[in-house]
Design a protein around this motif. Structure first.
Motif, PDB file in Angstrom:
ATOM      1  N   GLN A   1       0.839  -1.188   0.000  1.00 38.64           N
ATOM      2  CA  GLN A   1       0.000   0.000   0.000  1.00 38.64           C
ATOM      3  C   GLN A   1       0.880   1.246   0.000  1.00 38.64           C
ATOM      4  O   GLN A   1       1.889   1.321   0.690  1.00 38.64           O
ATOM      5  CB  GLN A   1      -0.907   0.007   1.228  1.00 38.64           C
TER       6      GLN A   1
ATOM      7  N   SER B   1      -1.108   2.411  -8.367  1.00 40.25           N
ATOM      8  CA  SER B   1      -2.065   3.115  -9.221  1.00 40.25           C
ATOM      9  C   SER B   1      -1.343   4.060 -10.174  1.00 40.25           C
ATOM     10  O   SER B   1      -1.759   4.233 -11.330  1.00 40.25           O
ATOM     11  CB  SER B   1      -3.064   3.895  -8.359  1.00 40.25           C
TER      12      SER B   1
ATOM     13  N   ASP C   1     -12.675   2.740 -10.248  1.00 42.34           N
ATOM     14  CA  ASP C   1     -12.157   3.132  -8.941  1.00 42.34           C
ATOM     15  C   ASP C   1     -13.076   2.537  -7.879  1.00 42.34           C
ATOM     16  O   ASP C   1     -14.227   2.941  -7.744  1.00 42.34           O
ATOM     17  CB  ASP C   1     -12.117   4.655  -8.821  1.00 42.34           C
TER      18      ASP C   1
ATOM     19  N   GLU D   1     -12.262   2.361  -4.580  1.00 38.71           N
ATOM     20  CA  GLU D   1     -11.861   2.800  -3.240  1.00 38.71           C
ATOM     21  C   GLU D   1     -12.309   4.231  -2.950  1.00 38.71           C
ATOM     22  O   GLU D   1     -11.797   4.875  -2.030  1.00 38.71           O
ATOM     23  CB  GLU D   1     -10.342   2.680  -3.080  1.00 38.71           C
ATOM     24  N   ALA D   2     -13.263   4.739  -3.753  1.00 36.41           N
ATOM     25  CA  ALA D   2     -13.816   6.085  -3.568  1.00 36.41           C
ATOM     26  C   ALA D   2     -12.728   7.155  -3.586  1.00 36.41           C
ATOM     27  O   ALA D   2     -12.768   8.116  -2.810  1.00 36.41           O
ATOM     28  CB  ALA D   2     -14.619   6.165  -2.260  1.00 36.41           C
ATOM     29  N   ARG D   3     -11.752   6.993  -4.494  1.00 36.27           N
ATOM     30  CA  ARG D   3     -10.671   7.973  -4.625  1.00 36.27           C
ATOM     31  C   ARG D   3     -10.693   8.616  -6.016  1.00 36.27           C
ATOM     32  O   ARG D   3      -9.656   8.836  -6.631  1.00 36.27           O
ATOM     33  CB  ARG D   3      -9.328   7.298  -4.362  1.00 36.27           C
ATOM     34  N   GLN D   4     -11.894   8.923  -6.494  1.00 35.99           N
ATOM     35  CA  GLN D   4     -12.037   9.491  -7.825  1.00 35.99           C
ATOM     36  C   GLN D   4     -11.310  10.834  -7.958  1.00 35.99           C
ATOM     37  O   GLN D   4     -10.819  11.179  -9.038  1.00 35.99           O
ATOM     38  CB  GLN D   4     -13.525   9.672  -8.168  1.00 35.99           C
ATOM     39  N   ALA D   5     -11.219  11.590  -6.859  1.00 38.72           N
ATOM     40  CA  ALA D   5     -10.539  12.883  -6.911  1.00 38.72           C
ATOM     41  C   ALA D   5      -9.064  12.713  -7.256  1.00 38.72           C
ATOM     42  O   ALA D   5      -8.484  13.523  -7.996  1.00 38.72           O
ATOM     43  CB  ALA D   5     -10.686  13.606  -5.572  1.00 38.72           C
ATOM     44  N   THR D   6      -8.441  11.648  -6.735  1.00 38.14           N
ATOM     45  CA  THR D   6      -7.034  11.374  -7.045  1.00 38.14           C
ATOM     46  C   THR D   6      -6.864  11.064  -8.521  1.00 38.14           C
ATOM     47  O   THR D   6      -5.935  11.559  -9.176  1.00 38.14           O
ATOM     48  CB  THR D   6      -6.516  10.205  -6.194  1.00 38.14           C
TER      49      THR D   6
ATOM     50  N   GLN E   1      -7.349  14.239 -10.660  1.00 37.96           N
ATOM     51  CA  GLN E   1      -6.226  15.166 -10.529  1.00 37.96           C
ATOM     52  C   GLN E   1      -5.016  14.689 -11.322  1.00 37.96           C
ATOM     53  O   GLN E   1      -4.376  15.470 -12.043  1.00 37.96           O
ATOM     54  CB  GLN E   1      -5.849  15.331  -9.059  1.00 37.96           C
TER      55      GLN E   1
ATOM     56  N   THR F   1     -18.847   3.390  -6.585  1.00 37.41           N
ATOM     57  CA  THR F   1     -17.748   2.431  -6.396  1.00 37.41           C
ATOM     58  C   THR F   1     -18.332   1.051  -6.666  1.00 37.41           C
ATOM     59  O   THR F   1     -18.951   0.457  -5.777  1.00 37.41           O
ATOM     60  CB  THR F   1     -17.170   2.505  -4.973  1.00 37.41           C
TER      61      THR F   1
ATOM     62  N   ASP G   1      -9.230  -0.875  -9.658  1.00 38.35           N
ATOM     63  CA  ASP G   1      -8.396  -0.298  -8.606  1.00 38.35           C
ATOM     64  C   ASP G   1      -9.244  -0.039  -7.354  1.00 38.35           C
ATOM     65  O   ASP G   1      -9.923   0.964  -7.249  1.00 38.35           O
ATOM     66  CB  ASP G   1      -7.783   1.016  -9.105  1.00 38.35           C
TER      67      ASP G   1
END
Length: 323
Positions: free
Chosen positions: A34, A39, A72, A74-79, A82, A103, A130
C-alpha cells in the motif's frame, strides 16, 4: 460433441496489449505494498496505450482511438481526476461508470452486468480495477468467494478479448522473508492468483525499485524493469522507467522457510500441528511451509514429517516395515 477444434474456431489467437506482460483475453494483476505507487504505474500504462508512448520496456503499441475503463473501487475518484489532469491525459477516452462517483461492487451480479454493458457499449479493450480488495464485499480469504468474484471477470475478459488488470495489495513482509514479493505474499485466498494469468509486482530489492513478473503462464518471464516515482518539471508526481535491468529475474538464492523447516526436522519427525505453531511465532505462513516441504522433499510417515535421505528417515521406515 465438442473438441479443441471448436475452441480454435471460437477463440482468437492470443494477443498482447503489452507483449510478455499484459495479454488480452485474460485477467492480470499488479501487486505491491500500500502506498508504493501501484495506481501511478497502472495509470502510466494507460498513458502508454492511449498516447502510443513507449511502454516501460520501450515497446510501442501503435496509435489507437480506443478507450480505457478505469473502475475506482476505493472512492478515490478525486485522485484519479487530478492525476489525469496533471498528466494531460485524454480524459474523454478514460471511461468511468455511468454514475461517476459510484464504487462498483463486482461481486454483485447486477452491478457487474452494468460494467459489462458499459464495456460492450464503448468497445473497451483495456480495463483497470483499482483495487481488487475494494471491488467486492465478500471474504477475501475464502477461496470460494474469490473464485465466485474472479471467475465471471475471467469469462468477461475471454469473451470480449479484453485485458483486465486488477490492482491488489500484498501483506507485510516478515523479518525472515526475502525482499522479493512472491505469490505467497499476495493478500487473500489462493484463488486470487489462480485466476490471474500474469502477476506483476512493484517491489524494492536492495534499494532498487522495479517492476517484475512473478507469474506468467503464457511466455518466459521478462526481465525486471527499473521504476521510480518522483516529481516532474511541473512539480507533479510522475512515473519513470529505466528499461530492463541487467540482473536475474529473481535474486532469491535460498528459501528462509526451507532453512527453518530443515532445522526443525533435524532432530527428528514432527507433526504438522507442531510445525504450524512454531512457524506462526516466526511469521511463517502455511503456504511457505508447504513450499519448503516441496523444496526439501520432506516425506510423511504417518502424521509426521521427516527429512528424506537421513538416518532418521531410514530407521523409521525400517521400523514401520518390520511392523
Amino acid at each position: 460433441m465438442s473438441t479443441v477444434k471448436d475452441l480454435i474456431d471460437l477463440l482468437p489467437t492470443i494477443e498482447w496489449l503489452w507483449p510478455s506482460w499484459i495479454p488480452r483475453g485474460f485477467v492480470s494483476m499488479l501487486a505491491g505494498y500500500q502506498g508504493e505507487g501501484k495506481s501511478y504505474v497502472a495509470l502510466s500504462m494507460v498513458r502508454s496505450f492511449l498516447f502510443d508512448q513507449p511502454w516501460p520496456d520501450g515497446f510501442r503499441s501503435g496509435k489507437t482511438e480506443k478507450k480505457v475503463l478505469w473502475l475506482d473501487c476505493e472512492a478515490r475518484q478525486a485522485t484519479l481526476s487530478q492525476r489525469c489532469s496533471q498528466w494531460k491525459l485524454p480524459v474523454d477516452r478514460i471511461v468511468i461508470p455511468d454514475e461517476p462517483l459510484s464504487t462498483p461492487d463486482l461481486g454483485n451480479p447486477n452491478e457487474r452486468q452494468k460494467v459489462i454493458n458499459l464495456i460492450i457499449r464503448e468497445d473497451i479493450p483495456f480495463v483497470i480495477v483499482d483495487s481488487l480488495s475494494g471491488s467486492h464485499t465478500t471474504e477475501e480469504t475464502s477461496n470460494r468467494d474469490m473464485a465466485n468474484l474472479l471467475r465471471p471477470l475471467s469469462i468477461l475478459a475471454r469473451d470480449r478479448n479484453i485485458a483486465l488488470l486488477t490492482i491488489h495489495h500484498v501483506r507485510k513482509r516478515h523479518e525472515n522473508e526475502p525482499e522479493e514479493i512472491t505469490l505467497e505474499r499476495i493478500r487473500g485466498a489462493m484463488a486470487i492468483t489462480q485466476f490471474c494469468i500474469s502477476v506483476m509486482v512493484k517491489e524494492t530489492v536492495k534499494g532498487v525499485q522495479r517492476l517484475r513478473m512473478e507469474k506468467c503462464n503464457l511466455v518466459q518471464k521478462p526481465h525486471p524493469i527499473g521504476v521510480s516515482i518522483k516529481e516532474n518539471e511541473q512539480g507533479y508526481g510522475d512515473v519513470y522507467f529505466t528499461g530492463p535491468l541487467d540482473i536475474p529475474v529473481s535474486s532469491i538464492d535460498y528459501d528462509p522457510a526451507a532453512d527453518w523447516l530443515a532445522e526443525e526436522l533435524a532432530e527428528g519427525p514432527l507433526d504438522f500441528h507442531t510445525l504450524s505453531e512454531h512457524a506462526h511465532d516466526l511469521g511463517i505462513s502455511w503456504r511457505q511451509i508447504y513450499k519448503a516441504h516441496r523444496i526439501l522433499g520432506v516425506k510423511k510417515l504417518g502424521r509426521k514429517w521427516v527429512l528424506p535421505n537421513t538416518s532418521l528417515f531410514f530407521e523409521t521406515t525400517k521400523i514401520q516395515e518390520d511392523l
